[in-house]
Design an enzyme around this catalytic site. Structure first.
Site, PDB file in Angstrom:
ATOM      1  CG  ASN A  89      73.135   6.126  92.854  1.00  0.00           C
ATOM      2  OD1 ASN A  89      72.366   6.513  93.714  1.00  0.00           O
ATOM      3  ND2 ASN A  89      72.897   6.302  91.559  1.00  0.00           N
ATOM      4  N   GLY A  95      72.607   1.314  93.654  1.00  0.00           N
ATOM      5  CA  GLY A  95      72.318   1.516  92.236  1.00  0.00           C
ATOM      6  C   GLY A  95      73.504   2.042  91.446  1.00  0.00           C
ATOM      7  CG  HIS A 102      79.276   9.005  89.439  1.00  0.00           C
ATOM      8  ND1 HIS A 102      79.843   7.758  89.578  1.00  0.00           N
ATOM      9  CD2 HIS A 102      77.951   8.793  89.251  1.00  0.00           C
ATOM     10  CE1 HIS A 102      78.892   6.836  89.474  1.00  0.00           C
ATOM     11  NE2 HIS A 102      77.737   7.438  89.283  1.00  0.00           N
ATOM     12  CG  HIS A 104      73.751  11.054  89.535  1.00  0.00           C
ATOM     13  ND1 HIS A 104      73.458  10.597  88.273  1.00  0.00           N
ATOM     14  CD2 HIS A 104      74.340  10.003  90.172  1.00  0.00           C
ATOM     15  CE1 HIS A 104      73.831   9.329  88.150  1.00  0.00           C
ATOM     16  NE2 HIS A 104      74.377   8.947  89.303  1.00  0.00           N
TER      17      HIS A 104
HETATM   18  P1  AMP Z   1      75.396   5.440  88.616  1.00  0.00           P
HETATM   19  O1  AMP Z   1      74.319   4.476  88.201  1.00  0.00           O
HETATM   20  O2  AMP Z   1      75.079   6.247  89.838  1.00  0.00           O
HETATM   21  O3  AMP Z   1      76.730   4.745  88.699  1.00  0.00           O
HETATM   22  O4  AMP Z   1      75.477   6.520  87.473  1.00  0.00           O
HETATM   23  C1  AMP Z   1      76.232   6.375  86.310  1.00  0.00           C
HETATM   24  C2  AMP Z   1      75.758   7.410  85.340  1.00  0.00           C
HETATM   25  O5  AMP Z   1      76.753   7.579  84.361  1.00  0.00           O
HETATM   26  C3  AMP Z   1      74.467   7.053  84.623  1.00  0.00           C
HETATM   27  O6  AMP Z   1      73.493   8.061  84.864  1.00  0.00           O
HETATM   28  C4  AMP Z   1      74.875   6.994  83.158  1.00  0.00           C
HETATM   29  O7  AMP Z   1      73.876   7.488  82.297  1.00  0.00           O
HETATM   30  C5  AMP Z   1      76.111   7.847  83.140  1.00  0.00           C
HETATM   31  N1  AMP Z   1      77.107   7.557  82.113  1.00  0.00           N
HETATM   32  C6  AMP Z   1      77.666   6.361  81.826  1.00  0.00           C
HETATM   33  N2  AMP Z   1      78.583   6.480  80.852  1.00  0.00           N
HETATM   34  C7  AMP Z   1      78.613   7.802  80.527  1.00  0.00           C
HETATM   35  C8  AMP Z   1      79.354   8.575  79.589  1.00  0.00           C
HETATM   36  N3  AMP Z   1      80.265   8.003  78.778  1.00  0.00           N
HETATM   37  N4  AMP Z   1      79.118   9.904  79.524  1.00  0.00           N
HETATM   38  C9  AMP Z   1      78.194  10.482  80.334  1.00  0.00           C
HETATM   39  N5  AMP Z   1      77.466   9.797  81.244  1.00  0.00           N
HETATM   40  C10 AMP Z   1      77.668   8.483  81.339  1.00  0.00           C
END
Ligand code: AMP
Length: 116
Positions: A89, A95, A102, A104
């Protein structure tokens, strides 16, 4: 330590300063379980070096290392054969909630298309 490394949650995971379930790593990236999984397999693969998103990533060699780890952890979690989805994203309309690039890795069930 840079400001991003002090304040960015994924930099802090890379540094081992906050816990995460690490499932793979290489010289360029680490992979860990998403805290709020959206599928039976939901991993995040992040570059070790901070960059806010794909829009700002300039190190092509590091990106290759990140994508190599994506493929490796997907195979290690048993979704390579059935298939899986890789999502990054970018920005508000994309989003994105964590401003550290990162990917997913989602799998373990049939995923819908188009996404919401
Ligand atoms: P996005 O919305 O694409 O930026 O995705 C961020 C993702 O990071 C979300 O799916 C969250 O659930 C995940 N997330 C946020 N903080 C952590 C954390 N400390 N450990 C693992 N996942 C995380």
């Amino acid at each position: 330590m840079s400001n991003a490394a002090e304040t960015c949650v994924f930099c802090r995971i890379v540094a081992g300063a906050i816990p995460a379930t690490i499932v793979g790593e290489n010289a360029d990236a680490i992979a860990f379980r998403d805290l709020a999984p959206q599928a039976p397999v939901h991993l995040l693969v992040v570059p070790r070096a901070h960059t806010p998103s794909l829009a700002t990533a300039t190190d092509a060699a590091a990106l290759a290392g990140v994508l190599s780890l994506v493929r490796e952890v997907a195979a290690a979690h048993g979704v390579a054969e059935a298939g899986y989805r890789v999502v990054t994203n970018v920005g508000a309309d994309g989003g994105q909630t964590v401003p550290h690039l990162h990917f997913h890795v989602l799998g373990g069930r049939a995923l819908h298309w188009p996404p919401g």
